[in-house]
Enzyme design. Structure first.
Site, PDB file in Angstrom:
ATOM      1  N   ASN A  57       1.827  -1.909   0.335  1.00 19.44           N
ATOM      2  CA  ASN A  57       0.416  -2.036   0.402  1.00 19.44           C
ATOM      3  C   ASN A  57      -0.386  -2.898  -0.346  1.00 19.44           C
ATOM      4  OD1 ASN A  57       1.167   0.423   1.634  1.00 19.44           O
ATOM      5  ND2 ASN A  57       0.272   1.857   0.421  1.00 19.44           N
ATOM      6  N   ASP A  70      -3.445   6.193   4.428  1.00 19.34           N
ATOM      7  CA  ASP A  70      -3.110   6.210   2.560  1.00 19.34           C
ATOM      8  C   ASP A  70      -3.191   7.322   2.065  1.00 19.34           C
ATOM      9  OD1 ASP A  70      -2.045   4.569   0.739  1.00 19.34           O
ATOM     10  OD2 ASP A  70      -3.938   3.224   0.348  1.00 19.34           O
ATOM     11  N   HIS A  71      -2.729   7.140   0.697  1.00 14.93           N
ATOM     12  CA  HIS A  71      -2.783   8.502  -0.108  1.00 14.93           C
ATOM     13  C   HIS A  71      -3.679   9.516   0.209  1.00 14.93           C
ATOM     14  CE1 HIS A  71      -0.947   6.574  -3.503  1.00 14.93           C
ATOM     15  NE2 HIS A  71      -1.316   5.434  -2.980  1.00 14.93           N
ATOM     16  N   GLU A 119      -6.939   3.986  -7.700  1.00 13.87           N
ATOM     17  CA  GLU A 119      -7.290   3.676  -6.261  1.00 13.87           C
ATOM     18  C   GLU A 119      -8.170   4.735  -5.624  1.00 13.87           C
ATOM     19  OE1 GLU A 119      -4.730   1.715  -3.561  1.00 13.87           O
ATOM     20  OE2 GLU A 119      -4.624   3.553  -2.318  1.00 13.87           O
ATOM     21  N   HIS A 169      -1.993   0.245  -9.235  1.00 15.81           N
ATOM     22  CA  HIS A 169      -3.117  -0.121  -8.346  1.00 15.81           C
ATOM     23  C   HIS A 169      -3.907  -0.970  -8.969  1.00 15.81           C
ATOM     24  CE1 HIS A 169      -2.146   3.952  -5.993  1.00 15.81           C
ATOM     25  NE2 HIS A 169      -1.843   2.803  -5.326  1.00 15.81           N
ATOM     26  N   HIS A 222       3.605   0.434  -3.628  1.00 19.39           N
ATOM     27  CA  HIS A 222       2.280   0.416  -3.559  1.00 19.39           C
ATOM     28  C   HIS A 222       1.875  -0.252  -4.726  1.00 19.39           C
ATOM     29  CE1 HIS A 222       1.068   4.359  -1.479  1.00 19.39           C
ATOM     30  NE2 HIS A 222       2.370   4.023  -1.129  1.00 19.39           N
TER      31      HIS A 222
HETATM   32 ZN   LIG Z   1      -1.024   3.327  -3.326  1.00 25.45          ZN
END
Ligand SMILES: [Zn+2]
Length: 342
Positions: A271, A95-96, A169, A212, A249
């Site tokens: 996600n 992820d990120h 997040e 998020h 996201h």
């Molecule tokens: Zn994300």
């Protein structure tokens, strides 16, 4: 089924875009949460994506070690070993990863895949995200283009982000000035720059007001029509083959009609983290509250070994998270759409 290789994953993404569905991409931090995703996907006949964040990976390596590369490898190894026991395909993503963490997270994992391929073994991960959304667009793409060239050599799928997802997040918070809505001009520039390096598949997280975390209704103003406008612009400029594979996201807590509209515009991966965290923890809280005198040694009592054995509540948590995965796959229309075993 074995973890999806490049050809299988591309097939999954093509089927999703053509069929207007998306795969749940669920963040995991442990063996139990990874098993929950596999169980949920298998229960509803959906392929899917298991992913690891930098913080989740550090956690998985152990709180004394806190090595995000080691933790990501551990989780990926586990999924490679158990995936064969489930009748569905999963892809493995990270992820990120912001620009300043590339050297510490994604690139060592790419090197690990490069070593494995050189030894005739499958990739460690299927794809990695580079999140340059905090940078000006050209700087973001200046980093994304060479990454994609390198990924192409190892059949790795690159996910990038333009605009910025709101909320928080993994301890990273979007600033108030962040660009919560991508423009067709931005995504045209993405297509232009990435077209020039004609390599492996890439996924684009374009923001349309996503956040998020989960907030009270009304806090989030999603505008999925932005994705439609971006697809129209890129198809007009570069042809239908250039249409994007979008990632959604901050999907937790979204309205179903917004999700479905986004699927119609080419979202193939959504996600889901926060909703899964809650489902997992809710089951443990329920167990502890309803077995209070068993999990605790109240007033010098001995408690109940069956109640405080971590397996008792972790199995409940695994089931609850698996059920939430089934709901996500149903919402995303991927339930029942698993590629038939070949
Ligand atoms: Zn994300």
């Amino acid at each position: 089924m074995p973890v999806a290789d490049y050809a299988t994953y591309c097939g999954m993404l093509d089927r999703a875009r053509a069929g207007r569905f998306a795969y749940p991409a669920v963040n995991v931090t442990s063996l139990t949460t990874a098993n929950a995703v596999l169980k949920g996907l298998a229960a509803c006949g959906s392929d899917g994506i298991i992913q690891v964040s930098t913080g989740g990976a550090a956690f998985a390596s152990g709180t004394a070690v806190k090595d995000m590369v080691l933790g990501a490898i551990s989780i990926a190894e586990h999924v490679h070993r158990v995936a064969d026991r489930y009748p569905i395909h999963v892809a493995l993503h990270t992820d990120h990863c912001q620009a300043d963490k590339l050297q510490k997270f994604v690139l060592p994992l790419v090197e690990e895949t490069e070593r494995r391929r050189a030894a005739g073994r499958p990739n460690l991960f299927t794809g990695h995200m580079f999140d340059g959304s905090a940078l000006p667009l050209q700087e973001n793409l200046d980093l994304a283009v060479p990454l994609r060239d390198r990924f192409s050599k190892s059949d790795l799928v690159l996910e990038i982000e333009v605009g910025a997802v709101g909320g928080e997040e993994d301890g990273v918070r979007a600033t108030a000035a962040a660009k919560l809505y991508t423009t067709p001009e931005d995504t045209l520039e993405v297509a232009r720059r990435l077209k020039a390096s004609d390599g492996a598949r890439y996924l684009l997280a374009a923001t349309f007001g996503n956040v998020h975390g989960v907030y009270q209704p009304g806090h989030v103003k999603l505008k999925p029509s932005i994705l439609r406008d971006c697809q129209r612009a890129v198809a007009a400029e570069f042809g239908d083959a250039s249409r994007f594979y979008f990632v959604f996201h901050g999907g937790s807590g979204s309205e179903l009609r917004d999700i479905h509209e986004a699927l119609d515009y080419g979202v193939v991966k959504m996600n889901v983290d926060t909703d899964m965290q809650y489902a997992f923890t809710r089951a443990i809280a329920g167990h502890c509250f309803s077995n209070y005198a068993g999990v605790l040694k109240v007033d010098g009592d001995v408690g109940d070994k069956k109640a405080y054995d971590p397996r008792s509540y972790l199995a409940l948590a695994e089931d609850a998270m698996a059920a939430r995965v089934v709901q996500a796959a149903t919402d995303l229309r991927s339930a029942g759409m698993a590629l038939v075993a070949s």
